[in-house]
Write an enzyme that holds these catalytic residues in place. Structure first.
Site, mmCIF file in Angstrom:
data_model
loop_
_atom_site.group_PDB
_atom_site.id
_atom_site.type_symbol
_atom_site.label_atom_id
_atom_site.label_comp_id
_atom_site.label_asym_id
_atom_site.label_seq_id
_atom_site.Cartn_x
_atom_site.Cartn_y
_atom_site.Cartn_z
ATOM 1 N N GLU A 88 0.806 -1.226 0.000
ATOM 2 C CA GLU A 88 0.000 0.000 0.000
ATOM 3 C C GLU A 88 0.843 1.283 0.000
ATOM 4 O OE1 GLU A 88 -2.980 -0.161 3.074
ATOM 5 O OE2 GLU A 88 -3.900 -1.942 2.215
ATOM 6 N N GLU A 103 -5.922 -8.243 0.231
ATOM 7 C CA GLU A 103 -6.518 -7.953 1.541
ATOM 8 C C GLU A 103 -7.974 -7.588 1.343
ATOM 9 O OE1 GLU A 103 -4.722 -4.977 4.127
ATOM 10 O OE2 GLU A 103 -2.726 -5.748 3.654
#
Ligand code: FCB
Length: 444
Positions: free
Chosen positions: A169, A354
Site C-alpha cells: 500500500e 486484503e
C-alpha cells in the site's frame, strides 16, 4: 450465496489465503528487533489509541508455529506475511540480526511444511528509525537502502517465496503518513508528501530490479484502492472525486503500468517533486508478474474550500458500516478489478491481497459468532466469483486478517481477525468466520 457456495464456484487452483504484517503481530520486543518509526510514533502523545504499541502485539514471534497451524487447519493454501526491516537489520544498514534470519527461516519452512505458499511483502510500514530520523521516505537514500535490504531478503529467502512484493500500500506510506499524518511519521506537509509519493515508487522499482537479478518469477505490487464517490452531482464534487482518484489510485497504477504520473496530481505537487524524477519512470514501470488489490470501502468526496491544497474532505455515507466506520461497498471492489484489467494490465494475474472487516466481536461462552464478518467476506467473494465467470484473471483472495492485531493508530481496539486474540493470555480462539472457511475449504 453462502460462503461455501462462493468458494465452490471458484475454479480449482484458485488461491485462498490469510494475510498479516510484521509490526501488527510479531511483537518487536522479542528477538533483537530494532526500532521502527512506528515505535517512535506510538510514543508520541495522542497518536495511537490508548498509547498502545507493537512491543508484544500477538507475540507471533513465539506463537508462529501454532498460528501457521490455524492457517493450514482452516484449509487455506497461502499465507501473506511481511518481513520486518528493523528485525533483519536492527542497528545499521549492514548489521544482520541472526535471530531475525532464524525467525523467518523457521516461519517460511513452517509454511512449506504445511503446504502453505509464502506470499511475502518486504515493507509493511515498519521503517527503521535510523532511516526515518534521516528524512525517511522524503529522501532518495531510503529507496537505495531498500534495494540493499531487498538483496538481503532475496539472498536468504528468495527461492522459498511463492510470490514477493516490495511495498504494501504505497498510498499509505506516502499520502496517509505525510499529508494526513495519520500514520508514522505523522507529517502534514505537501512538500514532504510529493517527495514520499515519488520515493516510495522509486523504491518499488529498485526493489523489483533486485528481485529480477535474483531470478524471481512471481514479482508483484500490492495497491490499496478506495472508491471515490462524489458527495453529489455538482461539478466541484465530481472534479474533487477525480482528484482523489488520482492521488489514491491512479498515481500508483499509472506509474507502475504506464510509466507516468497523472497530470492532475503532478499539478498539485507543482515545484515540489524531486528533481529529475522523470528519469526514474522507466524503472518504476518494469513489467510485473501479478498485481494485488487491497480493498475495504469507499469515500464520499466533499468539496471543502478551507482545505488549502486539495480542497476536499472525505466523509462517510449512509451504507451499513464496519467497526472502523467504513461503509460496506463491495461494488467498489468490482470497479477496481475491472478497471485494472481493462485499462492497466490486461491478462496480468490479479489477487485480492486484503479484504476484511473490523467487527465488535463478543466472546460468549468461549465462542465468537462473527456473522457480520462472514456476510462481509461472502459479499466481496461473490464479486470475485462474478468477475472470474466473466473471464477476469483473478487468481486468489486473502482475508485480512488471520488474527486480531495491532491496527495502527487504532491500537488493539479494532478486531479484524478470523481468529480472536486475548491479549492478556495470547490465547487464540477461532471465530465462526474461521470455522466457515474450514467447512468450505476442507469439507469433511
Ligand atoms: C490495510 C493495511 C493492513 C490493515 C488493514 C485494515 O490498509 O494494509 O495493515 O491495517 O488495512
Amino acid at each position: 450465496m453462502t460462503l461455501a457456495a462462493a468458494i465452490r464456484s471458484l475454479p480449482d487452483g484458485f488461491t485462498f489465503g490469510t494475510a498479516t504484517s510484521s509490526y501488527q503481530i510479531e511483537g518487536n520486543s522479542f528477538g533483537g528487533c530494532g526500532q521502527s518509526h512506528w515505535d517512535d510514533f506510538c510514543r508520541q502523545d495522542g497518536r495511537v489509541a490508548n498509547g498502545e504499541n507493537g512491543a508484544v502485539a500477538c507475540a507471533h514471534h513465539h506463537h508462529w508455529a501454532s498460528d501457521l497451524n490455524l492457517v493450514a487447519d482452516a484449509g487455506f493454501d497461502a499465507y501473506r506475511f511481511s518481513f520486518s526491516w528493523p528485525r533483519l537489520l536492527p542497528e545499521t544498514h549492514q548489521g544482520i540480526n541472526p535471530d531475525g534470519i532464524d525467525f523467518y527461516d523457521r516461519l517460511i519452512d513452517g509454511m512449506l511444511a504445511r503446504n502453505l505458499r509464502p506470499f511475502a511483502t518486504l515493507h509493511h510500514w515498519d521503517l527503521p528509525s535510523r532511516l526515518a530520523n534521516n528524512g525517511g521516505w522524503q529522501k532518495r537514500d531510503t529507496a537505495n537502502y531498500f534495494a540493499d535490504y531487498t538483496d538481503l531478503v532475496m539472498r536468504h529467502f528468495g527461492d522459498r517465496l511463492a510470490a514477493v512484493v516490495p511495498i504494501n500500500e504505497p498510498w499509505c506510506v506516502a499520502w496517509l503518513s505525510h499529508y494526513w499524518g495519520h500514520h508514522a511519521p505523522g507529517l502534514t506537509s505537501l512538500a514532504a508528501t510529493a517527495k514520499a509519493m515519488h520515493h516510495v515508487q522509486l523504491a518499488h522499482g529498485l526493489s523489483v530490479a533486485v528481485m529480477r537479478e535474483h531470478g524471481h518469477k512471481q514479482v508483484g505490487a500490492v495497491l490499496n484502492k478506495e472508491f471515490p464517490q462524489p458527495i453529489d452531482d455538482s461539478p466541484s464534487a465530481v472534479a474533487k472525486a477525480e482528484l482523489f482518484d488520482g492521488i489514491y489510485n491512479r498515481w500508483f497504477e499509472d506509474s507502475i503500468f504506464k510509466g507516468r504520473y497523472p497530470e492532475d496530481v503532478l499539478a498539485l505537487f507543482d515545484g515540489q517533486m524531486p528533481g529529475n524524477f522523470e528519469a526514474d519512470m522507466e524503472l518504476i514501470a518494469a513489467p510485473l508478474d501479478w498485481v494485488g488489490v487491497n480493498y475495504y470501502t469507499r469515500s464520499l468526496i466533499k468539496p471543502d474550500a478551507r482545505e488549502p491544497h486539495i480542497g476536499f474532505e472525505c466523509v462517510r455515507g449512509d451504507l451499513p458500516k464496519t467497526d472502523m466506520g467504513w461503509e460496506i461497498y463491495p461494488e467498489g471492489l468490482a470497479y477496481f478489478l475491472k478497471r485494472l484489467a481493462a485499462d492497466y494490465c490486461p491478462n496480468l494475474p490479479i489477487y485480492v491481497t486484503e479484504n476484511g472487516m473490523a467487527n465488535k466481536d463478543m466472546m460468549v461462552d468461549g465462542a465468537v459468532n462473527d456473522v457480520e464478518r462472514i456476510e462481509f467476506l461472502t459479499a466481496h467473494l461473490e464479486v470475485v466469483v462474478g468477475l472470474v465467470a466473466e473471464g477476469l484473471p483473478i487468481q486468489g483472495y486473502f482475508v485480512w486478517s488471520l488474527l486480531d492485531n495491532f491496527e495502527w493508530s487504532y491500537g488493539y481496539d479494532k478486531r479484524f481477525g478470523i481468529v480472536h486474540v486475548d491479549y492478556e493470555t495470547q490465547k487464540r480462539t477461532p471465530k465462526a468466520s474461521w470455522h466457515a472457511f474450514q467447512q468450505s475449504l476442507k469439507p469433511e
